[in-house]
Design a protein around this motif. Structure first.
Motif, short mmCIF file in Angstrom:
data_model
loop_
_atom_site.label_atom_id
_atom_site.label_comp_id
_atom_site.label_asym_id
_atom_site.label_seq_id
_atom_site.Cartn_x
_atom_site.Cartn_y
_atom_site.Cartn_z
N PRO A 46 -10.98 7.74 -3.30
CA PRO A 46 -9.03 7.40 -4.10
C PRO A 46 -8.66 7.15 -2.09
CG PRO A 46 -10.50 9.74 -3.10
CD PRO A 46 -11.24 8.63 -2.90
N ILE A 47 -9.47 6.92 -1.24
CA ILE A 47 -8.93 6.52 -0.09
C ILE A 47 -9.61 5.04 0.17
CG2 ILE A 47 -8.22 7.22 2.16
CD1 ILE A 47 -8.27 9.85 1.63
N PRO A 48 -9.60 4.14 -0.02
CA PRO A 48 -10.23 2.59 -0.03
C PRO A 48 -9.79 1.80 1.76
CG PRO A 48 -8.51 2.75 -1.81
CD PRO A 48 -9.01 4.08 -1.54
N ILE A 49 -10.20 1.61 2.13
CA ILE A 49 -9.75 1.04 3.97
C ILE A 49 -10.20 2.07 4.70
CG2 ILE A 49 -8.26 0.02 5.12
CD1 ILE A 49 -6.61 -1.33 2.45
N LEU A 50 -9.39 3.34 4.51
CA LEU A 50 -9.56 4.57 5.78
C LEU A 50 -11.57 4.76 5.37
CD1 LEU A 50 -6.09 5.83 5.22
CD2 LEU A 50 -6.57 3.77 6.31
N LEU B 259 0.78 -1.19 -0.14
CA LEU B 259 0.67 0.26 -0.41
C LEU B 259 0.91 1.61 -0.23
CD1 LEU B 259 -2.52 -1.58 3.11
CD2 LEU B 259 -2.91 -1.03 -0.35
N THR B 260 0.38 2.12 -0.50
CA THR B 260 0.52 3.38 -0.46
C THR B 260 -0.19 4.48 -0.19
OG1 THR B 260 2.55 2.93 -2.19
CG2 THR B 260 2.87 5.22 -1.88
N ILE B 261 0.63 5.31 0.91
CA ILE B 261 -0.53 6.33 1.55
C ILE B 261 0.86 7.79 0.74
CG2 ILE B 261 -2.03 7.57 3.18
CD1 ILE B 261 -1.23 4.45 4.03
N PHE B 262 -0.85 8.28 0.26
CA PHE B 262 -0.30 9.73 0.06
C PHE B 262 -0.92 10.43 0.62
CE2 PHE B 262 0.06 7.10 -3.93
CZ PHE B 262 0.57 8.09 -4.50
N GLU B 263 0.23 12.05 1.02
CA GLU B 263 -0.11 13.28 1.88
C GLU B 263 -0.19 14.29 0.94
OE1 GLU B 263 0.97 16.45 4.90
OE2 GLU B 263 2.06 14.54 4.99
N PHE B 264 -1.33 14.89 1.22
CA PHE B 264 -0.74 16.92 1.05
C PHE B 264 -1.71 17.85 1.70
CE2 PHE B 264 -2.39 20.51 -0.88
CZ PHE B 264 -1.41 20.93 -1.92
N ASP B 265 -0.58 18.46 2.35
CA ASP B 265 -0.74 20.03 3.52
C ASP B 265 -1.82 19.44 5.01
OD1 ASP B 265 -0.84 22.62 4.44
OD2 ASP B 265 -3.77 22.44 3.14
N GLY B 266 -1.16 18.11 5.11
CA GLY B 266 -1.48 17.40 6.10
C GLY B 266 -2.64 16.60 5.50
N GLN B 267 -3.25 16.27 5.42
CA GLN B 267 -3.85 15.23 5.23
C GLN B 267 -4.14 13.92 3.84
OE1 GLN B 267 -7.01 19.01 4.03
NE2 GLN B 267 -7.92 18.22 5.86
N ILE B 268 -4.57 13.14 4.42
CA ILE B 268 -4.63 12.02 3.69
C ILE B 268 -5.67 11.94 2.32
CG2 ILE B 268 -4.55 9.33 2.85
CD1 ILE B 268 -2.77 10.04 5.53
N VAL B 269 -4.97 12.06 1.33
CA VAL B 269 -5.63 12.42 0.23
C VAL B 269 -5.82 10.82 -1.27
CG1 VAL B 269 -5.31 14.97 -0.18
CG2 VAL B 269 -3.68 13.03 -1.05
N SER B 270 -5.33 10.34 -1.04
CA SER B 270 -5.01 9.51 -1.65
C SER B 270 -4.28 7.68 -0.71
CB SER B 270 -4.38 9.09 -2.66
OG SER B 270 -4.41 8.28 -3.63
N LEU B 271 -4.76 6.60 -0.60
CA LEU B 271 -3.86 5.03 -1.16
C LEU B 271 -4.65 4.13 -1.93
CD1 LEU B 271 -4.72 3.28 2.46
CD2 LEU B 271 -4.82 1.93 -0.02
#
Length: 165
Positions: free
Chosen positions: A111-115, A13-25
């Motif tokens: 864009p953020i499955p599982i979460l 899994l790869t998690i992406f953050e932008f500006d202190g928030q999760i935007v994608s997994l």
């Protein structure tokens, strides 16, 4: 954009953050990782989820999408671990009672499955529907099984119908 990759029971899994928030997994690994406190916390919570020590994620999520998609994704986050809802249930909650197909589209664009647990959304009659994550229905079934949901319970002989035989 900060991102972190790690292995999980359903693949890398790869998690992406932008500006202190999760935007994608996404499924898969990235080579150039740049971690952050939010990403470290997300990884920790996901690992706790897979270890069955976490029942609800508490992370800043910013999936980006239409107002309807945002309403559907928010409703998904309210489905408790180990429970499911139908596309029709979520359509009602999102304010569009006949919009179950649009709910299916929102699930597919999550864009953020599982979460944002789109794996907990089923078609009418308890059928699994689809799953956009890597591994498709196999991954959806694995996540639901982890949460104690049996999509295919064994029927007793007295419960079988002519179609089951």
């Amino acid at each position: 954009m900060p991102q972190i990759s790690f292995n999980s029971p359903v693949g890398a899994l790869t998690i992406f953050e932008f500006d202190g928030q999760i935007v994608s997994l996404d499924w898969g690994f990235v080579e150039d990782m740049e971690t952050s406190p939010v990403l470290d916390e997300a990884k920790s919570q996901i690992n706790a989820y897979f270890a069955q020590k976490l029942t609800r994620f508490d992370l800043p999520l910013a999936p980006g999408g239409t107002p309807f998609q945002a309403a559907v994704w928010a409703a998904m986050c309210d489905i408790p671990l180990g429970q499911t809802a139908t596309y029709q249930d979520l359509a009602r909650i999102a304010g569009s009672p006949k919009g179950f197909r649009a709910v299916g589209m929102a699930c597919g664009k999550n864009p953020i499955p599982i979460l944002i647990p789109c794996h907990r959304v089923l078609a009418t009659g308890g059928k699994p529907g689809g799953y956009s994550g890597d591994g498709g229905l196999e991954t959806k079934e694995a996540l639901l099984k982890l949460e104690g949901v049996d999509l295919y319970p064994v029927k007793k002989a007295s419960q079988q119908t002519a179609f089951d035989l």
